[in-house]
Design an enzyme around this catalytic site. Structure first.
Site, PDB file in Angstrom:
ATOM      1  N   SER A 418     -61.453-102.492  52.250  1.00 48.42           N
ATOM      2  CA  SER A 418     -61.607-103.689  53.069  1.00 48.42           C
ATOM      3  C   SER A 418     -62.816-103.589  53.985  1.00 48.42           C
ATOM      4  O   SER A 418     -63.146-104.554  54.662  1.00 48.42           O
ATOM      5  CB  SER A 418     -60.335-103.957  53.878  1.00 48.42           C
ATOM      6  OG  SER A 418     -59.861-102.775  54.445  1.00 48.42           O
ATOM      7  N   HIS A 439     -60.875-107.373  46.555  1.00 44.21           N
ATOM      8  CA  HIS A 439     -60.211-107.278  47.846  1.00 44.21           C
ATOM      9  C   HIS A 439     -58.998-108.192  47.888  1.00 44.21           C
ATOM     10  O   HIS A 439     -59.103-109.404  48.086  1.00 44.21           O
ATOM     11  CB  HIS A 439     -61.210-107.633  48.961  1.00 44.21           C
ATOM     12  CG  HIS A 439     -60.652-107.396  50.323  1.00 44.21           C
ATOM     13  ND1 HIS A 439     -60.758-108.288  51.355  1.00 44.21           N
ATOM     14  CD2 HIS A 439     -59.962-106.341  50.824  1.00 44.21           C
ATOM     15  CE1 HIS A 439     -60.168-107.796  52.424  1.00 44.21           C
ATOM     16  NE2 HIS A 439     -59.682-106.624  52.130  1.00 44.21           N
ATOM     17  N   GLU A 451     -60.991-111.548  47.045  1.00 47.40           N
ATOM     18  CA  GLU A 451     -62.449-111.573  47.185  1.00 47.40           C
ATOM     19  C   GLU A 451     -63.058-110.644  46.139  1.00 47.40           C
ATOM     20  O   GLU A 451     -62.636-109.489  46.010  1.00 47.40           O
ATOM     21  CB  GLU A 451     -62.846-111.132  48.604  1.00 47.40           C
ATOM     22  CG  GLU A 451     -62.532-112.197  49.645  1.00 47.40           C
ATOM     23  CD  GLU A 451     -62.802-111.746  51.076  1.00 47.40           C
ATOM     24  OE1 GLU A 451     -63.297-112.553  51.867  1.00 47.40           O
ATOM     25  OE2 GLU A 451     -62.497-110.584  51.411  1.00 47.40           O
ATOM     26  N   ASN A 489     -61.798-111.741  56.436  1.00 49.27           N
ATOM     27  CA  ASN A 489     -61.553-110.976  57.665  1.00 49.27           C
ATOM     28  C   ASN A 489     -62.601-111.271  58.732  1.00 49.27           C
ATOM     29  O   ASN A 489     -62.315-111.287  59.915  1.00 49.27           O
ATOM     30  CB  ASN A 489     -61.538-109.474  57.366  1.00 49.27           C
ATOM     31  CG  ASN A 489     -60.219-109.065  56.731  1.00 49.27           C
ATOM     32  OD1 ASN A 489     -59.235-109.799  56.793  1.00 49.27           O
ATOM     33  ND2 ASN A 489     -60.200-107.900  56.105  1.00 49.27           N
TER      34      ASN A 489
HETATM   35  P1  NAI Z   1     -51.861 -96.524  52.064  1.00 49.16           P
HETATM   36  O1  NAI Z   1     -52.151 -95.406  52.997  1.00 49.16           O
HETATM   37  O2  NAI Z   1     -50.590 -97.279  52.206  1.00 49.16           O
HETATM   38  O3  NAI Z   1     -51.922 -95.978  50.567  1.00 49.16           O
HETATM   39  C1  NAI Z   1     -52.877 -95.123  50.062  1.00 49.16           C
HETATM   40  C2  NAI Z   1     -52.234 -94.340  48.939  1.00 49.16           C
HETATM   41  O4  NAI Z   1     -53.245 -93.674  48.221  1.00 49.16           O
HETATM   42  C3  NAI Z   1     -51.244 -93.266  49.406  1.00 49.16           C
HETATM   43  O5  NAI Z   1     -50.013 -93.464  48.744  1.00 49.16           O
HETATM   44  C4  NAI Z   1     -51.890 -91.948  48.966  1.00 49.16           C
HETATM   45  O6  NAI Z   1     -50.926 -90.989  48.571  1.00 49.16           O
HETATM   46  C5  NAI Z   1     -52.753 -92.401  47.827  1.00 49.16           C
HETATM   47  N1  NAI Z   1     -53.914 -91.552  47.580  1.00 49.16           N
HETATM   48  C6  NAI Z   1     -54.849 -91.123  48.448  1.00 49.16           C
HETATM   49  N2  NAI Z   1     -55.789 -90.393  47.830  1.00 49.16           N
HETATM   50  C7  NAI Z   1     -55.458 -90.365  46.519  1.00 49.16           C
HETATM   51  C8  NAI Z   1     -56.045 -89.786  45.358  1.00 49.16           C
HETATM   52  N3  NAI Z   1     -57.162 -89.109  45.430  1.00 49.16           N
HETATM   53  N4  NAI Z   1     -55.410 -89.962  44.180  1.00 49.16           N
HETATM   54  C9  NAI Z   1     -54.270 -90.664  44.110  1.00 49.16           C
HETATM   55  N5  NAI Z   1     -53.673 -91.245  45.174  1.00 49.16           N
HETATM   56  C10 NAI Z   1     -54.260 -91.092  46.353  1.00 49.16           C
HETATM   57  O7  NAI Z   1     -53.115 -97.487  52.155  1.00 49.16           O
HETATM   58  P2  NAI Z   1     -53.216 -99.064  51.895  1.00 49.16           P
HETATM   59  O8  NAI Z   1     -52.932 -99.798  53.133  1.00 49.16           O
HETATM   60  O9  NAI Z   1     -52.491 -99.394  50.658  1.00 49.16           O
HETATM   61  O10 NAI Z   1     -54.788 -99.226  51.630  1.00 49.16           O
HETATM   62  C11 NAI Z   1     -55.393 -98.844  50.432  1.00 49.16           C
HETATM   63  C12 NAI Z   1     -56.749 -99.488  50.329  1.00 49.16           C
HETATM   64  O11 NAI Z   1     -56.595-100.911  50.392  1.00 49.16           O
HETATM   65  C13 NAI Z   1     -57.699 -99.134  51.448  1.00 49.16           C
HETATM   66  O12 NAI Z   1     -58.985 -99.033  50.922  1.00 49.16           O
HETATM   67  C14 NAI Z   1     -57.571-100.290  52.416  1.00 49.16           C
HETATM   68  O13 NAI Z   1     -58.708-100.494  53.204  1.00 49.16           O
HETATM   69  C15 NAI Z   1     -57.399-101.427  51.453  1.00 49.16           C
HETATM   70  N6  NAI Z   1     -56.728-102.624  51.988  1.00 49.16           N
HETATM   71  C16 NAI Z   1     -55.618-102.539  52.787  1.00 49.16           C
HETATM   72  C17 NAI Z   1     -54.989-103.681  53.242  1.00 49.16           C
HETATM   73  C18 NAI Z   1     -53.754-103.596  54.067  1.00 49.16           C
HETATM   74  O14 NAI Z   1     -53.334-104.638  54.605  1.00 49.16           O
HETATM   75  N7  NAI Z   1     -53.108-102.453  54.164  1.00 49.16           N
HETATM   76  C19 NAI Z   1     -55.502-105.028  52.903  1.00 49.16           C
HETATM   77  C20 NAI Z   1     -56.623-105.006  51.998  1.00 49.16           C
HETATM   78  C21 NAI Z   1     -57.218-103.832  51.595  1.00 49.16           C
END
Ligand code: NAI
Length: 683
Positions: A418, A439, A451, A489
């Site tokens: 994001s 996105h 997006e 955003n």
């Molecule tokens: P999160 O922390 O809930 O999930 C990330 C997951 O990735 C975790 O389960 C972790 O175990 C896993 N992970 C990390 N490194 C890894 C690897 N090398 N191999 C396999 N799994 C791995 O994070 P979230 O909130 O889901 O965010 C994920 C992405 O989405 C980020 O880039 C964030 O900026 C983006 N994003 C988040 C939003 C939100 O509202 N939370 C909205 C839009 C985008």
């Protein structure tokens, strides 16, 4: 009838003298009741009125369904209410003529049967439908700021009774064939292979029409109507305001005042729709509908047929993206570092599928398409890899290096980042052009927009594939350039931060939210921030602050430090009970400052103007589409840029300058406003 003189209709007479009238509208994949289609239909009805066939069966030759409604593009062309009325009355004449044919008439429904399409079916004596889940019947006119206008209000109420009819018309929701059968809308609901036979039998042995039960008829009684109408108004008022969305209220009034006199109610239906359709709300909602079509058309890439999606990161976003893609029919593998995370994904998937798909077989099929994959075995067969791991450029880069050698040559990598510019991620790849941003917004199952983020190296092919994929999972693709906050955003955050600033100044939270909903936002900014999660808001705001000098209010930081993150922790600005914000009533003696709404809205308008100046999106229309579908911006206003044009840029510039003198630099007029006052700027 060997030679067909019609462009859109194809009549065929069988050995029993039944006419099978096929609609296959020329040059389009979906049938709609355009001016021309109706014109030909009228000519055909003239023939059948003079020489009634043994029966008339109306069916569609399109795989998309029966008829998707009137031609919405034609809604914007009316010069006056009178002109609109004439067009609607023509539709009425045609439906009446169909209703009055002296032979059994049957509409064969499968796929989408919406709006005018369902009204045409209602003017037939019988309807038979394919009972498959893809059959969807509905009168979604309220979503366009009108109500049914081809006699549908009268005929639906007559057919299914006022309660079910109002529920369908006031919400605009679709119903399945089995629900339609239960409520008495269909003569038969059968598997597709029996559909034509069912239609034929209906002509040859017309079933006796079932009258409505007495108590349902009673509800249309003159004495009871006002009481029931009051109840409908109360229900609708909970969702929308009469000033912003007049159509549902007009519909209730139409029934309340005129039911019982069929001819008059039909006449008044036409008058009411003519008034609504030329009004502000309907014109803007039609605009929103067409913007949606425009976004869908960006996802058209006919020769792209991805089958396998591999998602890396099973957290909030990755998990939900994987669940959604499997629901939409893709084979999905989901990879994470932790078993527990993947187990949680499956649990969430079951919950969503159960709610959406209902039938056990379909739930099992969807679950079968979603495979937990700790080892990343799915990478080799993936057509698209969605990366949704931690928001950390180093970690993401490391991952890309390890996965690229395993990918198919034409697979694209789509990051859900994001905030990280794609330029900071792509240089570890052999093929830098394959990295694109997808996105998604949280919650994935509810937010229609995605997006499509293009970095400098992103290839056109990757962008087109990402857009086409987005369309295939029933989401709307919006191409944006890789810049801080992208579009949604970036526009949303200043608005949310202004709301936090108002809260800091001591303005009661409910008043802040009420000012926004009074403008037409579906939810106030304080409640929205709590719903998104204050930690997420803070992260995005800090990122924007870093890149664009936006101040992040201390109050927000404090909330996050205190772990008051909003809905997910049960307390943010508001306390949440059973998932609902508890909003304390403001002190009776509190008088809010008159400029609260202006402060909130102007922060948004100034930022959308800056986005246009920076070329974040290609056009004003796409900017409006993005903000409407990404933030829920008051749809009846047609989008923020449209609102600037309608209200007048000069007036808004003065307002912004006044706010800047009162509250300082965060209201500094963006240079982009020039585009609205200098005539040679293109649209
Ligand atoms: P999160 O922390 O809930 O999930 C990330 C997951 O990735 C975790 O389960 C972790 O175990 C896993 N992970 C990390 N490194 C890894 C690897 N090398 N191999 C396999 N799994 C791995 O994070 P979230 O909130 O889901 O965010 C994920 C992405 O989405 C980020 O880039 C964030 O900026 C983006 N994003 C988040 C939003 C939100 O509202 N939370 C909205 C839009 C985008």
């Amino acid at each position: 009838m060997s030679e067909n003189n019609y462009k859109h209709w194809k009549p065929e007479e069988d050995q029993d003298g039944i006419v099978w009238l096929h609609l296959d509208q020329a040059d389009t994949s979906t049938n709609v009741l355009s001016y021309e289609v109706l014109g030909e239909f009228e000519q055909l009805l003239e023939v059948y009125t003079n020489q009634p066939p043994r029966g008339l069966i109306i069916l569609s030759d399109k795989s998309s369904g029966f008829i998707a409604g009137a031609d919405v593009k034609e809604f914007g062309h009316f010069e006056s209410e009178d002109e609109a009325k004439q067009t609607i009355e023509r539709g009425h004449r045609i439906m009446n003529q169909l209703e009055n044919l002296r032979c059994p008439t049957v509409a064969v429904l499968k796929g989408f049967t919406l709006g005018g399409g369902l009204e045409l079916a209602l003017a037939c004596k019988y309807r038979v439908a394919d009972r498959d889940y893809s059959t969807k019947l509905g009168l979604p006119e309220v979503k366009l700021g009108i109500h049914p206008g081809f006699g549908g209000t009268v005929r639906l109420i007559e057919r299914v009774g006022i309660l079910k009819a109002m529920d369908m018309m006031l919400t605009g929701r679709n119903i399945s064939a089995s629900a339609a059968k239960r409520m008495g809308l269909l003569a038969y609901s059968v598997p597709e292979r029996h559909l034509l036979e069912a239609a034929r039998n209906t002509v040859l042995k017309p079933p006796k029409p079932k009258p409505l039960p007495w108590w349902l008829k009673l509800l249309n009684n003159k004495q009871l109507r006002p009481l029931l109408a009051k109840m409908f108004v109360k229900q609708v008022s909970k969702r929308v305001s009469r000033n912003h969305y007049p159509a549902p209220f007009a519909l209730i009034e139409l029934w309340c005042r005129h039911y019982g006199n069929r001819e008059r109610m039909l006449r008044e239906e036409a008058t009411s729709v003519a008034r609504l359709i030329t009004g502000h709300t309907a014109q803007n909602l039609v605009r929103v509908f067409l913007l949606q079509e425009q976004l869908k058309s960006l996802g058209r890439m006919n020769d792209y047929a991805p089958k396998h999606v591999h998602v890396i990161g099973g957290g909030v976003m990755g998990g939900d993206i994987a669940i959604w893609c499997a629901l939409q029919g893709f084979n999905v593998t989901i990879q994470d570092q932790k078993h527990e995370t993947l187990a949680k994904v499956l649990k969430r998937a079951y919950k969503l599928y159960k709610r959406r798909l209902k039938r056990p077989l379909r739930i099992t099929e969807a679950l079968d398409r979603l495979t937990p994959d700790m080892a990343g075995n799915g990478l080799v067969k993936a057509d698209i890899v969605v990366e949704a791991i931690f928001e950390d450029a180093t970690v993401k880069r490391e991952l890309y290096k390890t996965i690229e050698p395993k990918l198919k040559a034409d697979a694209i990598i789509a990051t859900n980042t994001s905030s990280i510019p794609l330029e900071e991620l792509c240089d570890v790849l052999e093929d830098q052009g394959r990295l694109v941003g997808l996105h998604f917004f949280n919650p994935v199952a509810k937010m229609p927009l995605v997006e499509i983020v293009c970095g400098k190296a992103t290839s056109d092919d990757a962008r087109n594939r990402a857009s086409a994929f987005t369309k295939k999972i029933s989401r709307l693709p919006l191409p944006v350039i890789s810049s801080p906050g992208f579009l949604v955003n970036r526009v949303l955050m200043p608005y949310l931060m202004e709301a936090v600033e108002l809260a800091r100044e001591g303005v009661p939270l409910k008043i802040i939210d009420d000012e926004a909903t009074a403008f037409g936002m579906p939810m106030g900014p304080i409640e929205l921030a709590d719903t998104v999660g204050l930690d997420i808001c803070l992260k995005v705001a800090e990122n924007l602050g870093q890149h664009m000098g936006m101040d992040v209010p201390e109050l927000l930081k404090q909330k996050v430090e205190q772990k008051l993150l909003g809905k997910k922790t049960g307390q943010g600005f508001y306390r949440f009970e059973k998932g609902k914000a508890v909003k304390p009533a403001p002190d009776k003696h509190y008088t809010p400052h008159a400029d609260i709404q202006d402060r909130l809205i102007m922060r948004m308008l100034n930022e959308i103007t800056a986005c246009l100046r920076d070329g974040v999106v290609e056009s004003e229309d796409l900017a409006d589409a993005g903000v409407i579908f990404g933030t829920g911006f008051a749809p009846f206003r047609g989008g923020p840029v449209h609102y600037i044009h309608e209200r007048g840029a000069e007036q808004l510039i003065k307002l912004q300058e006044k706010l800047a003198s009162r509250y300082g630099d965060r209201f500094k007029l963006d240079e982009g406003w020039n585009r609205f006052i200098s005539p040679d700027q293109d649209n």
